[in-house]
Design a protein around this motif. Structure first.
Motif, PDB file in Angstrom:
ATOM      1  N   GLY A  14      21.341   5.796   1.575  1.00 35.07           N
ATOM      2  CA  GLY A  14      20.032   5.414   2.093  1.00 35.07           C
ATOM      3  C   GLY A  14      19.171   4.594   1.170  1.00 35.07           C
ATOM      4  N   GLY A  15      19.561   4.432  -0.084  1.00 36.06           N
ATOM      5  CA  GLY A  15      18.718   3.711  -1.036  1.00 36.06           C
ATOM      6  C   GLY A  15      17.535   4.566  -1.451  1.00 36.06           C
ATOM      7  N   TYR A  16      16.366   3.946  -1.573  1.00 37.16           N
ATOM      8  CA  TYR A  16      15.160   4.646  -2.010  1.00 37.16           C
ATOM      9  C   TYR A  16      14.312   5.049  -0.810  1.00 37.16           C
ATOM     10  CZ  TYR A  16      16.099   3.117  -6.761  1.00 37.16           C
ATOM     11  OH  TYR A  16      16.669   2.921  -7.994  1.00 37.16           O
ATOM     12  N   ASP A  17      13.498   6.076  -1.010  1.00 40.89           N
ATOM     13  CA  ASP A  17      12.515   6.505  -0.025  1.00 40.89           C
ATOM     14  C   ASP A  17      11.154   6.013  -0.527  1.00 40.89           C
ATOM     15  OD1 ASP A  17      10.713   7.761   1.611  1.00 40.89           O
ATOM     16  OD2 ASP A  17      11.619   9.740   1.438  1.00 40.89           O
ATOM     17  N   TYR A  18      10.554   5.116   0.211  1.00 38.78           N
ATOM     18  CA  TYR A  18       9.316   4.465  -0.221  1.00 38.78           C
ATOM     19  C   TYR A  18       8.055   5.112   0.338  1.00 38.78           C
ATOM     20  CZ  TYR A  18      12.585   0.811  -1.572  1.00 38.78           C
ATOM     21  OH  TYR A  18      13.618   0.125  -2.139  1.00 38.78           O
ATOM     22  N   LYS A  19       8.167   6.255   1.016  1.00 36.51           N
ATOM     23  CA  LYS A  19       7.005   6.813   1.718  1.00 36.51           C
ATOM     24  C   LYS A  19       5.839   7.138   0.782  1.00 36.51           C
ATOM     25  CE  LYS A  19       8.652  11.528   1.886  1.00 36.51           C
ATOM     26  NZ  LYS A  19       9.434  12.460   2.603  1.00 36.51           N
ATOM     27  N   ASP A  20       6.098   7.665  -0.424  1.00 33.86           N
ATOM     28  CA  ASP A  20       5.007   7.969  -1.355  1.00 33.86           C
ATOM     29  C   ASP A  20       4.290   6.704  -1.810  1.00 33.86           C
ATOM     30  OD1 ASP A  20       5.517  10.675  -1.189  1.00 33.86           O
ATOM     31  OD2 ASP A  20       6.585  10.783  -3.097  1.00 33.86           O
ATOM     32  N   LEU A  21       5.063   5.663  -2.103  1.00 39.76           N
ATOM     33  CA  LEU A  21       4.457   4.390  -2.513  1.00 39.76           C
ATOM     34  C   LEU A  21       3.607   3.806  -1.391  1.00 39.76           C
ATOM     35  CD1 LEU A  21       7.426   2.663  -4.338  1.00 39.76           C
ATOM     36  CD2 LEU A  21       5.243   3.258  -5.338  1.00 39.76           C
ATOM     37  N   LEU A  22       4.142   3.828  -0.183  1.00 37.10           N
ATOM     38  CA  LEU A  22       3.409   3.277   0.956  1.00 37.10           C
ATOM     39  C   LEU A  22       2.135   4.076   1.226  1.00 37.10           C
ATOM     40  CD1 LEU A  22       6.491   2.458   3.176  1.00 37.10           C
ATOM     41  CD2 LEU A  22       4.902   0.791   2.182  1.00 37.10           C
ATOM     42  N   ALA A  23       2.202   5.397   1.075  1.00 37.21           N
ATOM     43  CA  ALA A  23       1.011   6.236   1.267  1.00 37.21           C
ATOM     44  C   ALA A  23      -0.060   5.898   0.236  1.00 37.21           C
ATOM     45  CB  ALA A  23       1.389   7.713   1.199  1.00 37.21           C
ATOM     46  N   LEU A  24       0.339   5.719  -1.011  1.00 35.83           N
ATOM     47  CA  LEU A  24      -0.621   5.335  -2.057  1.00 35.83           C
ATOM     48  C   LEU A  24      -1.252   3.976  -1.740  1.00 35.83           C
ATOM     49  CD1 LEU A  24       1.291   6.390  -5.302  1.00 35.83           C
ATOM     50  CD2 LEU A  24      -0.835   7.391  -4.420  1.00 35.83           C
ATOM     51  N   ALA A  25      -0.437   3.043  -1.275  1.00 33.54           N
ATOM     52  CA  ALA A  25      -0.946   1.706  -0.936  1.00 33.54           C
ATOM     53  C   ALA A  25      -1.943   1.789   0.223  1.00 33.54           C
ATOM     54  CB  ALA A  25       0.208   0.778  -0.590  1.00 33.54           C
ATOM     55  N   ARG A  26      -1.623   2.582   1.241  1.00 35.55           N
ATOM     56  CA  ARG A  26      -2.547   2.750   2.373  1.00 35.55           C
ATOM     57  C   ARG A  26      -3.856   3.404   1.909  1.00 35.55           C
ATOM     58  NH1 ARG A  26       2.310   3.740   5.196  1.00 35.55           N
ATOM     59  NH2 ARG A  26       2.156   5.975   4.779  1.00 35.55           N
ATOM     60  N   GLN A  27      -3.776   4.371   0.982  1.00 37.71           N
ATOM     61  CA  GLN A  27      -4.988   5.027   0.460  1.00 37.71           C
ATOM     62  C   GLN A  27      -5.908   4.026  -0.232  1.00 37.71           C
ATOM     63  OE1 GLN A  27      -3.737   8.239  -2.090  1.00 37.71           O
ATOM     64  NE2 GLN A  27      -2.913   9.440  -0.395  1.00 37.71           N
ATOM     65  N   GLN A  28      -5.326   2.968  -0.803  1.00 37.62           N
ATOM     66  CA  GLN A  28      -6.128   1.924  -1.446  1.00 37.62           C
ATOM     67  C   GLN A  28      -6.573   0.864  -0.449  1.00 37.62           C
ATOM     68  OE1 GLN A  28      -3.755   1.792  -5.563  1.00 37.62           O
ATOM     69  NE2 GLN A  28      -5.193   0.107  -5.339  1.00 37.62           N
ATOM     70  N   GLY A  29      -6.235   1.044   0.828  1.00 33.80           N
ATOM     71  CA  GLY A  29      -6.658   0.092   1.855  1.00 33.80           C
ATOM     72  C   GLY A  29      -5.802  -1.151   1.933  1.00 33.80           C
ATOM     73  N   ALA A  30      -4.609  -1.118   1.372  1.00 36.26           N
ATOM     74  CA  ALA A  30      -3.750  -2.305   1.353  1.00 36.26           C
ATOM     75  C   ALA A  30      -2.960  -2.443   2.654  1.00 36.26           C
ATOM     76  CB  ALA A  30      -2.772  -2.231   0.182  1.00 36.26           C
ATOM     77  N   ASP A  31      -2.724  -3.685   3.056  1.00 40.46           N
ATOM     78  CA  ASP A  31      -1.832  -3.935   4.190  1.00 40.46           C
ATOM     79  C   ASP A  31      -0.436  -4.332   3.718  1.00 40.46           C
ATOM     80  OD1 ASP A  31      -2.027  -6.709   3.511  1.00 40.46           O
ATOM     81  OD2 ASP A  31      -3.712  -6.955   4.861  1.00 40.46           O
ATOM     82  N   THR A  32      -0.311  -4.678   2.418  1.00 40.97           N
ATOM     83  CA  THR A  32       0.977  -5.099   1.863  1.00 40.97           C
ATOM     84  C   THR A  32       1.168  -4.483   0.480  1.00 40.97           C
ATOM     85  OG1 THR A  32       0.772  -7.215   3.027  1.00 40.97           O
ATOM     86  CG2 THR A  32       2.396  -7.110   1.244  1.00 40.97           C
ATOM     87  N   LEU A  33       2.390  -4.031   0.237  1.00 38.69           N
ATOM     88  CA  LEU A  33       2.784  -3.492  -1.066  1.00 38.69           C
ATOM     89  C   LEU A  33       3.852  -4.402  -1.654  1.00 38.69           C
ATOM     90  CD1 LEU A  33       3.132  -1.209  -3.260  1.00 38.69           C
ATOM     91  CD2 LEU A  33       4.850  -0.227  -1.716  1.00 38.69           C
ATOM     92  N   ILE A  34       3.627  -4.876  -2.862  1.00 38.82           N
ATOM     93  CA  ILE A  34       4.645  -5.621  -3.605  1.00 38.82           C
ATOM     94  C   ILE A  34       5.191  -4.670  -4.664  1.00 38.82           C
ATOM     95  CG2 ILE A  34       5.168  -7.616  -5.066  1.00 38.82           C
ATOM     96  CD1 ILE A  34       4.278  -8.437  -2.262  1.00 38.82           C
ATOM     97  N   LEU A  35       6.493  -4.445  -4.632  1.00 34.87           N
ATOM     98  CA  LEU A  35       7.153  -3.506  -5.526  1.00 34.87           C
ATOM     99  C   LEU A  35       8.209  -4.215  -6.358  1.00 34.87           C
ATOM    100  CD1 LEU A  35       8.092  -0.650  -6.500  1.00 34.87           C
ATOM    101  CD2 LEU A  35       9.511  -0.576  -4.433  1.00 34.87           C
TER     102      LEU A  35
END
Length: 173
Positions: free
Chosen positions: A103-124
């Protein structure tokens, strides 16, 4: 020199974000999870000549340099707000634990942090494995191969830069 290696490697890869997705990205957060460990790898003519080492190089501030470089490039337009993803120091280790061969990586924690900062896009930016160079460790380092007196040496970086929609969680490029 290491920065140029990272930037040159960023130019190669599987594909970029579409122009439409880029233009719709108004609030972007950036995070580098490359870390501060420099890998040294030596491969000898026989297994007895193999050696490896890891050195902590926090003074290089690789993640900070990568994040600042991306923010400078993406923030050139006033139509877009680009900032660093705020996170705790354990994020990289937690993300590594989510990796599976299937499955590769699970990005849900990163995406949740990005949404908490009001972001529409996450660059990783994250370390990557490379099947054609199995002796190279994900991240960056120095590789040396010796065979019957002939030597090949190189600095390397193995990483992937991905853009995610925080709304859908889908990778955009």
């Amino acid at each position: 020199m290491l920065l140029s290696v990272l930037l040159l490697a960023a130019c190669s890869g599987r594909g970029g974000i579409s122009k439409a997705d880029m233009e719709s990205s108004k609030r972007v957060v950036v995070v580098s999870l490359l870390g501060d460990v420099f890998h040294g790898i030596q491969i000898g003519t026989t297994v007895f000549g193999n050696n490896s080492y890891d050195v902590a190089v926090p003074e290089w501030n690789i993640d900070g340099v990568v994040e600042k470089t991306i923010i400078a490039q993406l923030g050139r337009t006033s139509a877009r707000s680009v900032t660093v993803l705020q996170h705790d120091p354990g994020l990289r280790a937690r993300m590594e634990k989510t990796w599976t061969a299937i499955g590769g990586y699970d990005y849900k924690d990163l995406l949740a942090l990005a949404r908490q900062q009001g972001a529409d896009t996450l660059i990783l930016v994250r370390p990557s494995r490379y099947d054609n160079a199995p002796a190279h460790k994900p991240g960056y380092g120095f590789f040396e191969r010796n065979f019957m007196g002939l030597s090949r040496r190189c600095f390397y970086s193995l990483f992937i830069t991905s853009a995610f929609s925080t709304a859908s969680g889908k990778e955009m490029g």
